[in-house]
Design a protein around this motif. Sequence first.
Motif, short mmCIF file in Angstrom:
data_model
loop_
_atom_site.label_atom_id
_atom_site.label_comp_id
_atom_site.label_asym_id
_atom_site.label_seq_id
_atom_site.Cartn_x
_atom_site.Cartn_y
_atom_site.Cartn_z
N SER A 172 0.82 -1.23 0.00
CA SER A 172 0.00 0.00 0.00
C SER A 172 0.84 1.27 0.00
N GLY B 122 2.18 5.97 -4.66
CA GLY B 122 0.79 6.44 -4.62
C GLY B 122 0.59 7.46 -3.50
N TYR C 277 4.02 2.80 -13.34
CA TYR C 277 4.62 2.83 -11.99
C TYR C 277 6.13 2.60 -12.07
N PHE D 123 -6.23 3.05 -5.34
CA PHE D 123 -4.84 2.92 -5.80
C PHE D 123 -3.90 2.88 -4.60
N THR E 51 -4.54 -7.68 -5.55
CA THR E 51 -3.25 -7.75 -4.86
C THR E 51 -3.43 -8.28 -3.45
N1 PFF Z 1 -0.61 1.19 -3.41
C1 PFF Z 1 0.58 1.47 -4.17
C2 PFF Z 1 1.01 2.89 -3.90
O1 PFF Z 1 0.28 3.63 -3.25
O2 PFF Z 1 2.06 3.28 -4.38
C3 PFF Z 1 0.38 1.20 -5.64
C4 PFF Z 1 -0.33 -0.07 -5.92
C5 PFF Z 1 0.24 -1.28 -5.53
C6 PFF Z 1 -1.57 -0.07 -6.50
C7 PFF Z 1 -0.45 -2.48 -5.72
C8 PFF Z 1 -2.28 -1.22 -6.71
C9 PFF Z 1 -1.70 -2.40 -6.30
F1 PFF Z 1 -2.36 -3.52 -6.48
#
Ligand code: PFF
Length: 450
Positions: free
Chosen positions: A23, A27, A103, A225, A233
Amino acid sequence: MNRMQRATLGGKLSAVLVAAGSSVGLGNIWRFPYVAGNNGGGAFLAIYILCVLLLGLPLMIAEFTVGRATHRNAVGAYRTLDPRWSILGYNGVLAAFLILGFYFVVSGWTAEYMVHSVTGELGRLGSAEAYAAMFENFIRNPWRPLLYTSLFVLATHFVIALGVQKGIERSAKVLMPLLFIILVALAVHSLLMPGSSEGLRFFLQPDFSKVTPATLLVALGQAFFSLSIGIGTMVTYAAYFKPDTDLRRTALNVTILDTLVALLAGIVIFPAVFSVGIAPSAGPPLVFVTLPGIFNDMPWSMVWSSVFFLLLIVAALTSTISLHEVITAYLHEEWHLNRRAAAWTTTASTLALSALASLSLGVLNDWRIGGLDLFDSLDYLTANILLPVGGFFTCIFVGWCMERKSLRAQITNDGRLPFHIERLFYFLLRYICPAILLIVFLDNLGLFKK
Ligand code: PFF
């Protein structure tokens, strides 16, 4: 569950750590400030927090239950419970692939910024304009971002392939609190900059007159996100959780941690943005233009910025690993590729996509999809469409189709834990979350316009 996969990921995972590793990432620190800045600041923050509480938290628990009930990859998990719902897993695998496409590019930028910090190059510039020009120059260059992106893709690959997940887990235990401490120090510094109060007001004081249907969708998408939900995930990771992991508590801790990091990032960025006169709506470059200026203002700026970008790299890496794992676990279990071949297939295909996304900011900028370049369209399509759609159907599946008994067994660990909020949980999952998601979607399609 598959033995090979379990071996690679180091057996039972420390739940909070790996889920928070997924997480907390770019993001929170790169995407959150720029979308908040684009969408009016305070009002966005208020809506964002509501989305996290009303939708994010129940959905994370829901994804955990699906994963641990089945011990399978995203597609296999839904297929095991009901073959008609495997499409929900496919939506997740596709979203993971497309997210990695952009990403990895941003992760590459953080790697380049760390190198620039260490060499002292980042400290040599003086003004916000100079940092903006440097950033533009860098992302338009056809080779350098590509080089750093490739390095990042390979780093992710080797963590997955060598099974050094345990090492990552252990280092995350130290590095994540360190990231937190540095963010607090930066926030204090930012708040002491002249004119910072205006930025703080922008970020914390809601002005709901600025809210449009698009704001709601963007806040929702950002919440999904940032929490890594709506994409499988958390299903994939929960497949490796221990039988005695408390799913409710894990979800609550991860949600709180993730939101705190985003809040801190906002408190670092906005006061500085206003202090040095950058537009808060500068978009994806916002953090990369603002942060070097903050560091420059501090004693031992080189040390601060090098350590910060190093920690950001680790935060990004723990997120790219989780996205990579969604695809690798799927290819391994559903296509029956061995783990190595599955990991290489994921690596090669995501590298190709991220190379195109990186070039779309420079030489391939003429390629447009719905008016956006490839990089922006991947970001938009995943966060604003695929993740909320995945979230909607997860609510429907877990709320309406999954056997209540097996859901309760997961959440209470076969009756050993209390589930006081069962009715609230069901109410949110069955009615409130799908209704909000549907209304926000229809609203964005213009259905409620007079
Ligand atoms: N949550 C991660 C972030 O905030 O950078 C990005 C991300 C990872 C989004 C895994 C979705 C996911 F399945």
